[in-house]
Design a protein around this motif. Structure first.
Motif, PDB file in Angstrom:
ATOM      1  N   LEU A  38      51.312  -1.842  27.126  1.00  0.00           N
ATOM      2  CA  LEU A  38      50.211  -2.542  27.788  1.00  0.00           C
ATOM      3  C   LEU A  38      50.170  -2.124  29.248  1.00  0.00           C
ATOM      4  O   LEU A  38      51.190  -2.167  29.945  1.00  0.00           O
ATOM      5  CB  LEU A  38      50.411  -4.057  27.678  1.00  0.00           C
ATOM      6  CG  LEU A  38      49.495  -4.946  28.529  1.00  0.00           C
ATOM      7  CD1 LEU A  38      48.029  -4.774  28.131  1.00  0.00           C
ATOM      8  CD2 LEU A  38      49.918  -6.404  28.428  1.00  0.00           C
ATOM      9  N   TRP A  39      49.001  -1.715  29.709  1.00  0.00           N
ATOM     10  CA  TRP A  39      48.782  -1.301  31.098  1.00  0.00           C
ATOM     11  C   TRP A  39      47.709  -2.198  31.705  1.00  0.00           C
ATOM     12  O   TRP A  39      46.631  -2.345  31.134  1.00  0.00           O
ATOM     13  CB  TRP A  39      48.349   0.154  31.131  1.00  0.00           C
ATOM     14  CG  TRP A  39      48.195   0.816  32.467  1.00  0.00           C
ATOM     15  CD1 TRP A  39      49.125   1.549  33.130  1.00  0.00           C
ATOM     16  CD2 TRP A  39      47.008   0.877  33.281  1.00  0.00           C
ATOM     17  NE1 TRP A  39      48.611   2.058  34.302  1.00  0.00           N
ATOM     18  CE2 TRP A  39      47.313   1.659  34.422  1.00  0.00           C
ATOM     19  CE3 TRP A  39      45.722   0.347  33.161  1.00  0.00           C
ATOM     20  CZ2 TRP A  39      46.389   1.914  35.427  1.00  0.00           C
ATOM     21  CZ3 TRP A  39      44.794   0.591  34.157  1.00  0.00           C
ATOM     22  CH2 TRP A  39      45.124   1.368  35.276  1.00  0.00           C
ATOM     23  N   ARG A  40      48.020  -2.811  32.842  1.00  0.00           N
ATOM     24  CA  ARG A  40      47.051  -3.648  33.542  1.00  0.00           C
ATOM     25  C   ARG A  40      46.709  -2.981  34.872  1.00  0.00           C
ATOM     26  O   ARG A  40      47.595  -2.648  35.647  1.00  0.00           O
ATOM     27  CB  ARG A  40      47.619  -5.044  33.826  1.00  0.00           C
ATOM     28  CG  ARG A  40      47.919  -5.895  32.609  1.00  0.00           C
ATOM     29  CD  ARG A  40      48.431  -7.260  33.042  1.00  0.00           C
ATOM     30  NE  ARG A  40      48.692  -8.159  31.929  1.00  0.00           N
ATOM     31  CZ  ARG A  40      49.874  -8.276  31.332  1.00  0.00           C
ATOM     32  NH1 ARG A  40      50.903  -7.538  31.741  1.00  0.00           N
ATOM     33  NH2 ARG A  40      50.030  -9.137  30.326  1.00  0.00           N
ATOM     34  N   GLY A  41      45.418  -2.795  35.115  1.00  0.00           N
ATOM     35  CA  GLY A  41      44.967  -2.191  36.359  1.00  0.00           C
ATOM     36  C   GLY A  41      43.800  -2.944  36.944  1.00  0.00           C
ATOM     37  O   GLY A  41      43.107  -3.710  36.264  1.00  0.00           O
ATOM     38  N   PHE A  42      43.565  -2.711  38.214  1.00  0.00           N
ATOM     39  CA  PHE A  42      42.461  -3.385  38.906  1.00  0.00           C
ATOM     40  C   PHE A  42      41.104  -2.953  38.344  1.00  0.00           C
ATOM     41  O   PHE A  42      40.968  -1.900  37.713  1.00  0.00           O
ATOM     42  CB  PHE A  42      42.524  -3.063  40.389  1.00  0.00           C
ATOM     43  CG  PHE A  42      43.455  -3.967  41.178  1.00  0.00           C
ATOM     44  CD1 PHE A  42      44.229  -4.928  40.561  1.00  0.00           C
ATOM     45  CD2 PHE A  42      43.549  -3.847  42.552  1.00  0.00           C
ATOM     46  CE1 PHE A  42      45.072  -5.760  41.288  1.00  0.00           C
ATOM     47  CE2 PHE A  42      44.378  -4.661  43.296  1.00  0.00           C
ATOM     48  CZ  PHE A  42      45.141  -5.614  42.667  1.00  0.00           C
ATOM     49  N   HIS A  43      40.099  -3.783  38.609  1.00  0.00           N
ATOM     50  CA  HIS A  43      38.732  -3.496  38.204  1.00  0.00           C
ATOM     51  C   HIS A  43      38.329  -2.113  38.714  1.00  0.00           C
ATOM     52  O   HIS A  43      38.623  -1.762  39.855  1.00  0.00           O
ATOM     53  CB  HIS A  43      37.798  -4.562  38.800  1.00  0.00           C
ATOM     54  CG  HIS A  43      36.357  -4.321  38.460  1.00  0.00           C
ATOM     55  ND1 HIS A  43      35.828  -4.637  37.234  1.00  0.00           N
ATOM     56  CD2 HIS A  43      35.344  -3.771  39.195  1.00  0.00           C
ATOM     57  CE1 HIS A  43      34.541  -4.307  37.227  1.00  0.00           C
ATOM     58  NE2 HIS A  43      34.235  -3.775  38.392  1.00  0.00           N
ATOM     59  N   PRO A  44      37.689  -1.298  37.873  1.00  0.00           N
ATOM     60  CA  PRO A  44      37.041  -1.626  36.598  1.00  0.00           C
ATOM     61  C   PRO A  44      37.881  -1.348  35.358  1.00  0.00           C
ATOM     62  O   PRO A  44      37.335  -1.291  34.250  1.00  0.00           O
ATOM     63  CB  PRO A  44      35.828  -0.689  36.624  1.00  0.00           C
ATOM     64  CG  PRO A  44      36.364   0.555  37.267  1.00  0.00           C
ATOM     65  CD  PRO A  44      37.306   0.054  38.343  1.00  0.00           C
TER      66      PRO A  44
END
Length: 333
Positions: A38-44
């Protein structure tokens, strides 16, 4: 407690990733990351699952746009995560990705000049693989380097931010466990005081309980950096608190420390109602989400420096203002 295996895995990963041509990034990620990572990044970008999605959506386009990229790390440490009872191990890296801005990225016109993308990345390592990542980065900071002005004039200073004053943030060797425990205690004391902004003390007195007077708060583009308790209170903390109400409880996914360094991230960290004035924007009846990474340097029993990454593009889009879309349609000055 040793973190050498986890640190070496991440260091080797960075070396391979930074050296790989854009068309081989998928292979590099696949060798190191779990298939369902799982990778979480800033918008977008938001949440991505698996190496292919990370490569195709984020890493390959970024590397094609910012050519000759260098990773310029300022802080690197590892630790056990307090949020899951110290069960999982995370490795943290903070610094800048520097490159030549040669092709458009996210609709932002290139400059052909060097630019710095501020980043901080938390990697959870298990069974010899990276299984979870939070990679937060300051896109408005890059916009401003490209001649755009995504926000009204900010209350503090806009800078390409340096690393720690002490130049000792790269903990490739493991630090004494007691030092990390002291740092985590200082961070938790600050969080306890912060609470829901209801400690009852004057703001500068509250801050002085857990911060050195010559603290530096390295805030994101749109807010800026500020120095000393007095100026931090004036240039960010007081205006920020005055602009919100009904703040939720703070929640973190990971919180850890090693040596004099520590930090945390949430998804989101908290929500609040904007009553107006934050970053020159009008009030909203919607709850705004603050996705934040904070990295700290401790000196003695108090905190001395704080680097902050806030997904302001996600926050404002949730309140009806699409900064990224608006800036992509504005000619560079």
């Amino acid at each position: 407690m040793s973190y050498q295996a986890e640190k070496q895995l991440v260091r080797d990963f960075y070396a391979a990733l930074d050296a790989a041509p854009p068309d081989r990034i998928n292979d590099t990620l696949t060798r190191v990351m779990a298939a369902d990572a799982l990778w979480r990044g800033f918008h977008p970008f938001g949440e991505l699952i698996g190496p292919d999605a990370m490569a195709d959506t984020f890493w390959t386009p970024l590397r094609q746009s910012l050519t000759r990229m260098q990773r310029r790390q300022d802080i690197f440490f590892a630790g056990r995560n307090e949020m899951d009872g110290f069960a999982s191990t995370w490795v943290v890296s903070m610094g800048h990705l520097m490159g030549l801005f040669d092709l458009p990225w996210l609709g932002i016109a290139p400059t052909g000049k060097m630019v710095f993308l501020r980043y901080c990345e938390f990697n959870r390592v298990a069974d010899g693989k990276i299984v979870e990542t939070a990679m937060y980065f300051d896109i408005p900071h890059l916009m401003m380097q490209a001649g755009l002005n995504p926000f009204p004039p900010q209350t503090a200073a806009h800078l390409v931010q340096p690393g720690p004053l002490t130049h000792d943030g790269l903990l490739f060797d493991d630090a004494p466990e007691a030092e990390g425990q002291a740092t985590l205690a200082a961070i938790n004391a600050m969080i306890g005081d912060l609470g829901t902004w209801q400690l009852g003390l004057p703001l500068e007195e509250e801050l002085a309980r857990t911060w050195h007077d010559d603290m530096i708060w390295w805030g994101p583009a749109g807010i800026g950096a500020t120095y000393t308790i007095e100026r931090y209170a004036k240039q960010h903390s007081a205006p920020f608190r005055a602009a919100f109400k009904d703040r939720s409880k703070t929640t973190h996914i990971a919180r850890l420390a090693e040596g004099a360094y520590g930090g945390f991230f949430g998804w989101p960290n908290f929500t609040a109602l904007h009553t107006g004035g934050f970053m020159g924007m009008p009030a909203s009846d919607k709850r705004g989400e603050m996705r934040v990474i904070d990295i700290y340097r401790r000196d003695g029993d108090k905190l001395a420096e704080n680097w902050i990454f806030i997904d302001l593009l996600h926050f404002w889009k949730g309140l009806g203002v699409d900064i990224l879309d608006r800036m992509a349609r504005v000619p560079r000055t």
